[in-house]
Design a protein around this motif. Structure first.
Motif, short mmCIF file in Angstrom:
data_model
loop_
_atom_site.label_atom_id
_atom_site.label_comp_id
_atom_site.label_asym_id
_atom_site.label_seq_id
_atom_site.Cartn_x
_atom_site.Cartn_y
_atom_site.Cartn_z
N VAL A 55 -24.93 22.00 -58.10
CA VAL A 55 -24.40 20.71 -57.68
C VAL A 55 -23.98 19.90 -58.90
O VAL A 55 -24.76 19.75 -59.86
CB VAL A 55 -25.44 19.90 -56.87
CG1 VAL A 55 -24.87 18.54 -56.49
CG2 VAL A 55 -25.85 20.67 -55.62
N THR A 56 -22.77 19.39 -58.88
CA THR A 56 -22.34 18.47 -59.93
C THR A 56 -22.10 17.10 -59.32
O THR A 56 -21.63 16.98 -58.19
CB THR A 56 -21.06 18.98 -60.62
OG1 THR A 56 -20.77 18.16 -61.77
CG2 THR A 56 -19.86 18.98 -59.69
N VAL A 57 -22.46 16.07 -60.07
CA VAL A 57 -22.35 14.69 -59.58
C VAL A 57 -21.22 14.00 -60.35
O VAL A 57 -21.24 13.94 -61.58
CB VAL A 57 -23.68 13.92 -59.77
CG1 VAL A 57 -23.52 12.48 -59.29
CG2 VAL A 57 -24.80 14.62 -59.02
N ALA A 65 -23.34 31.24 -58.80
CA ALA A 65 -24.11 30.42 -57.87
C ALA A 65 -23.76 30.82 -56.44
O ALA A 65 -22.59 31.07 -56.12
CB ALA A 65 -23.81 28.95 -58.09
N ASP A 66 -24.77 30.89 -55.57
CA ASP A 66 -24.54 31.28 -54.19
C ASP A 66 -23.74 30.23 -53.43
O ASP A 66 -23.00 30.55 -52.50
CB ASP A 66 -25.88 31.49 -53.48
CG ASP A 66 -26.68 32.62 -54.10
OD1 ASP A 66 -26.17 33.75 -54.16
OD2 ASP A 66 -27.82 32.36 -54.55
N GLU A 67 -23.90 29.00 -53.84
CA GLU A 67 -23.23 27.88 -53.17
C GLU A 67 -23.01 26.78 -54.19
O GLU A 67 -23.82 26.62 -55.12
CB GLU A 67 -24.11 27.39 -52.01
CG GLU A 67 -23.44 26.39 -51.08
CD GLU A 67 -24.35 26.01 -49.92
OE1 GLU A 67 -23.96 25.11 -49.14
OE2 GLU A 67 -25.45 26.59 -49.82
N THR A 68 -21.92 26.03 -54.03
CA THR A 68 -21.63 24.95 -54.97
C THR A 68 -21.24 23.69 -54.22
O THR A 68 -20.80 23.75 -53.07
CB THR A 68 -20.48 25.34 -55.93
OG1 THR A 68 -19.30 25.58 -55.16
CG2 THR A 68 -20.84 26.57 -56.75
N ALA A 69 -21.39 22.56 -54.91
CA ALA A 69 -21.00 21.30 -54.29
C ALA A 69 -20.72 20.27 -55.38
O ALA A 69 -21.34 20.29 -56.45
CB ALA A 69 -22.09 20.78 -53.36
#
Length: 322
Positions: free
Chosen positions: A57-59, A83-87
């Motif tokens: 996760v990046t903010v 990464a399995d998932e990113t956001a």
């Protein structure tokens, strides 16, 4: 092919930090800098032999031109690293008299907690290093913040963990170079308007030059040695607060036989519960409340967050400031 020492060190730090994690989602906060990218790469590697689901996760704090594009680039990079998932999550930063650094940190932690809750994760990894710890100790010294600040950043709190507190910034950069990971240097980290930037680029280099190499590591060791003492006092204060807490404040009679180190901690807990924000509640406020308790101060004490502390016959009570 021999594994680069820096890569091995980062992976070992992650493995030790996550030894108790079973079949869970591990959220890694990633800014695109060397520290967080090295952390993410190590977590992805360690996850190959575990049932972890790695969520990067990046903010986006929206504080720089092009921050949206920067966040999108970090998302692509996290996916490339496995990464399995990113956001990417955008937050609004409102300084509100606290300073932009503190406000951004508060907003970042809040949204990471929210994303973790939605994903069912109870583990959020942060990329703070030994160098960050040393800077925190110096900042605590300059602010006269007492033992709590000198104890530095905790290795873990709530769902958050900091696996890299024994790893230097030079090691994370070396790890990225060894794995051909391009990392971003946040211009805010070099901006002299920010106190931490001045500590990093001006204060600590002078200390290293005048006092000899190893000052950064020594400052981090200071935090490590102080932290158990502070945590022990905080646990005792929690118990004492539970005994002295009343619906309208704190029973001062229950505090009479206890040392000021515990009493002041109890008063701070009471003020926080009354609505005074932790980021603005300083030692001067706690000392003033202590004066009300021991009779050294008369009248009322105005606390941050529009909270007033006042003394009754056997209470330190709180009300909203008119």
């Amino acid at each position: 092919m021999t594994l680069a020492p820096a890569v091995a060190a980062v992976r070992l730090a992650v493995r030790r930090s996550l030894v108790d994690v079973g079949d869970h989602t591990v959220l890694v906060a990633c800014s695109g800098g060397a520290d967080s990218l090295a952390l993410l790469a190590a977590t992805v590697f360690e996850a190959r032999r575990t049932p972890w689901h790695v969520l990067g996760v990046t903010v986006d704090h929206g504080l720089q031109d092009g921050s949206k594009e920067r966040a999108e680039q970090v998302v692509r990079q996290m996916a490339q690293l496995g990464a399995d998932e990113t956001a990417a999550v955008r937050v609004d930063v409102d300084p509100g008299g606290r300073g932009i650094e503190a406000a951004a940190r508060e907003a970042r932690y809040a949204v990471l907690e929210e994303v973790a809750a939605r994903s069912g994760s109870h583990v959020v990894l942060l990329g703070h290093t030994l160098d960050d710890q040393a800077e925190t100790v110096v900042l605590g010294l300059t602010r006269g913040s007492g033992g709590r600040s000198l104890a530095g950043m905790r290795p873990a709190f709530g769902d958050f963990r900091r696996p890299l507190l024994d790893i230097t910034r030079a090691q994370t950069e070396a790890a990225c170079r060894a794995e051909s990971i391009e990392f971003w240097s946040d211009p805010h980290n070099d901006d002299p308007r920010f106190t931490r930037s001045r500590v990093r680029h001006r204060v600590l280099p002078v200390l290293e030059e005048e006092l000899g190499p190893g000052v950064t590591a020594a400052l981090a060791r200071t935090a490590e040695s102080l932290r158990p003492d502070m945590e022990a006092l905080d646990r005792l204060a929690d118990c004492l607060y539970g005994e002295s807490r009343r619906p309208d404040g704190v029973d001062t009679r229950a505090l009479e036989s206890h040392p000021s180190a515990l009493v002041t901690r109890v008063l701070r807990l009471a003020a926080l519960e009354a609505g005074s924000p932790a980021s603005e509640l300083f030692r001067v406020h706690v000392n003033a409340m202590h004066g009300l308790v021991d009779g050294g101060t008369r009248g009322e004490v105005q606390l941050p967050g529009h909270v007033t502390a006042y003394r009754t016959e056997d209470r330190l009570a709180f009300r909203r400031t008119d």
